[in-house]
Design a protein around this motif. Sequence first.
Motif, short mmCIF file in Angstrom:
data_model
loop_
_atom_site.label_atom_id
_atom_site.label_comp_id
_atom_site.label_asym_id
_atom_site.label_seq_id
_atom_site.Cartn_x
_atom_site.Cartn_y
_atom_site.Cartn_z
N GLU A 91 3.83 -7.18 -5.74
CA GLU A 91 5.02 -7.71 -5.07
C GLU A 91 6.28 -7.38 -5.88
OE1 GLU A 91 5.68 -12.08 -4.79
OE2 GLU A 91 5.52 -11.70 -2.63
N ARG A 92 6.19 -7.49 -7.21
CA ARG A 92 7.33 -7.13 -8.06
C ARG A 92 7.67 -5.65 -7.91
NH1 ARG A 92 4.39 -10.21 -11.89
NH2 ARG A 92 3.80 -8.31 -13.04
N ALA A 93 6.62 -4.83 -7.88
CA ALA A 93 6.83 -3.38 -7.77
C ALA A 93 7.47 -3.01 -6.44
CB ALA A 93 5.51 -2.65 -7.94
N LEU A 94 7.06 -3.69 -5.37
CA LEU A 94 7.52 -3.34 -4.02
C LEU A 94 8.88 -3.92 -3.68
CD1 LEU A 94 4.10 -3.76 -2.16
CD2 LEU A 94 5.30 -1.59 -2.60
N THR A 95 9.32 -4.93 -4.40
CA THR A 95 10.60 -5.58 -4.09
C THR A 95 11.63 -5.39 -5.19
OG1 THR A 95 9.83 -7.68 -5.03
CG2 THR A 95 9.47 -7.33 -2.67
N GLY A 96 11.28 -4.69 -6.26
CA GLY A 96 12.20 -4.52 -7.38
C GLY A 96 13.32 -3.55 -7.05
N PRO A 97 14.25 -3.38 -7.97
CA PRO A 97 15.38 -2.47 -7.75
C PRO A 97 14.92 -1.02 -7.68
CG PRO A 97 15.33 -3.24 -10.03
CD PRO A 97 14.30 -4.04 -9.29
N GLY A 98 15.74 -0.20 -7.03
CA GLY A 98 15.42 1.21 -6.92
C GLY A 98 14.57 1.53 -5.71
N PRO A 99 14.22 2.81 -5.54
CA PRO A 99 13.41 3.21 -4.39
C PRO A 99 12.05 2.49 -4.39
CG PRO A 99 14.32 5.13 -5.51
CD PRO A 99 14.58 3.95 -6.39
N ARG A 100 11.62 2.06 -3.21
CA ARG A 100 10.33 1.38 -3.14
C ARG A 100 9.20 2.39 -3.37
NH1 ARG A 100 9.44 -0.70 2.47
NH2 ARG A 100 8.20 1.19 2.76
N PRO A 101 8.22 2.03 -4.19
CA PRO A 101 7.09 2.94 -4.41
C PRO A 101 6.35 3.23 -3.10
CG PRO A 101 7.06 1.14 -5.99
CD PRO A 101 8.09 0.79 -4.97
N THR A 102 5.92 4.47 -2.96
CA THR A 102 5.11 4.82 -1.80
C THR A 102 3.62 4.75 -2.12
OG1 THR A 102 5.16 7.18 -2.37
CG2 THR A 102 6.91 6.35 -0.92
N ALA A 103 3.30 4.52 -3.40
CA ALA A 103 1.89 4.40 -3.80
C ALA A 103 1.76 3.42 -4.95
CB ALA A 103 1.33 5.76 -4.21
N LEU A 104 0.71 2.63 -4.91
CA LEU A 104 0.38 1.69 -5.98
C LEU A 104 -0.95 2.13 -6.59
CD1 LEU A 104 1.17 -1.70 -4.17
CD2 LEU A 104 2.70 -0.36 -5.65
N ILE A 105 -0.93 2.49 -7.87
CA ILE A 105 -2.15 2.90 -8.57
C ILE A 105 -2.60 1.73 -9.43
CG2 ILE A 105 -3.14 4.51 -10.24
CD1 ILE A 105 -1.11 6.57 -9.37
N CYS A 106 -3.78 1.21 -9.11
CA CYS A 106 -4.26 -0.01 -9.78
C CYS A 106 -5.38 0.30 -10.76
CB CYS A 106 -4.76 -1.02 -8.73
SG CYS A 106 -3.50 -1.43 -7.49
N ASP A 107 -5.39 -0.42 -11.88
CA ASP A 107 -6.39 -0.19 -12.93
C ASP A 107 -7.78 -0.72 -12.58
OD1 ASP A 107 -5.18 1.33 -14.83
OD2 ASP A 107 -4.56 -0.32 -16.11
N GLY A 108 -7.93 -1.36 -11.45
CA GLY A 108 -9.22 -1.89 -11.03
C GLY A 108 -9.19 -2.23 -9.55
N ASP A 109 -10.35 -2.26 -8.93
CA ASP A 109 -10.43 -2.59 -7.51
C ASP A 109 -9.96 -4.01 -7.22
OD1 ASP A 109 -11.50 -0.07 -7.25
OD2 ASP A 109 -13.56 -0.74 -6.89
N VAL A 110 -10.18 -4.92 -8.17
CA VAL A 110 -9.73 -6.30 -7.99
C VAL A 110 -8.21 -6.35 -7.92
CG1 VAL A 110 -9.63 -8.56 -9.07
CG2 VAL A 110 -11.79 -7.32 -9.04
N LEU A 111 -7.54 -5.59 -8.79
CA LEU A 111 -6.08 -5.52 -8.73
C LEU A 111 -5.63 -4.88 -7.43
CD1 LEU A 111 -5.20 -4.39 -12.38
CD2 LEU A 111 -4.89 -6.65 -11.37
N ALA A 112 -6.36 -3.87 -6.97
CA ALA A 112 -6.00 -3.21 -5.72
C ALA A 112 -6.11 -4.16 -4.54
CB ALA A 112 -6.89 -1.99 -5.51
N ALA A 113 -7.10 -5.06 -4.57
CA ALA A 113 -7.23 -6.04 -3.49
C ALA A 113 -5.98 -6.92 -3.45
CB ALA A 113 -8.47 -6.90 -3.70
#
Length: 326
Positions: A221-243
């Motif tokens: 949520e922080r990554a997607l709503t923070g300043p600057g261009p919104r990320p088009t991809a989220l790379i997560c260190d684990g499947d649990v984080l990806a969920a």
Amino acid sequence: MARAAGVSQATVSLVMGEKWRGRVSEPTAEAVRSAARELGYRPNLAARNLRLGRTRTALLVVPALTNDFFARVYTGAARAAAEHGVGVVLYPSPEGIGPAPDPFASARDTLDGVIASSMAADALTDIREGGLPLVMLDSDPERPEAAATVNLDIADGMRQVARHLLALGHRHVAHIAADIDSWTFRVRAHALAETLGQGEGTVLRTEPAALDVSAGHRAAERALTGPGPRPTALICDGDVLAAGACKAARRLGLRVPDDVSVTGFDDLPLATALEPELTTVRLPAEAVGEAGLRALVSFLEGRPSATEVLPVELIPRASSAAVAAP
């Protein structure tokens, strides 16, 4: 048994003691084993272990049992242990990757060696007091304390993820990074930054998170709503984080993968339970456990092994797609 196999008692002793290689032919060894099966022979392990000064028991230390990866590491270690007549005691460290206290009155008197998955060598000082041999899994191969190291090619796994997303046109990426100071996560972060840096105009943002769904949600949520261009991809260190990241995207009214692609790491059963199914990196956890147990047995038998690195595989699924046209 010697009479049944047509060999000397010394030959039987060599074969049943697993010391026959190079001294007895394979057909002769098989004849002894066949006679043992027919006669219902079972070695007196207690007497043999007392004579050899061995307990035939290994301790497998893991940070937690809540992650399916470590359960599969144990499954692989137990399978290999059964083949070598070794017992495996599973010990989830009470402090996670922190210092693990000795679970026995004296580990030295109870164990032949320690296998540690995703733990720092210095976290095992108490258990290893007295010089028990240590095999490290998914850990820094440069640590001199380890008798052997078995690693996954974690760096290559993260490179595969980065190249996959670069090929799909992603240039604004957020790394939902496990907030754990350990070798495996440092390697992932370095490989990701290095590979994405090869893409022209790539921007990488990092958001740390504890390894659970809620923390992944908050970090995404922080990554997607923070300043600057919104990320088009989220790379997560684990499947649990990806969920958690997928959950955050939905709550912000974003579609996965139309508006944002999400990738994981581990290929837990959770990866295919999500909708859309998760692009992730498959880790051969059982093979890691098997290799770790074999490395310990080899060391105990005077055959030290070098660092072993097992390959990993990117599994592309529906949670990643090409960047939508603006």
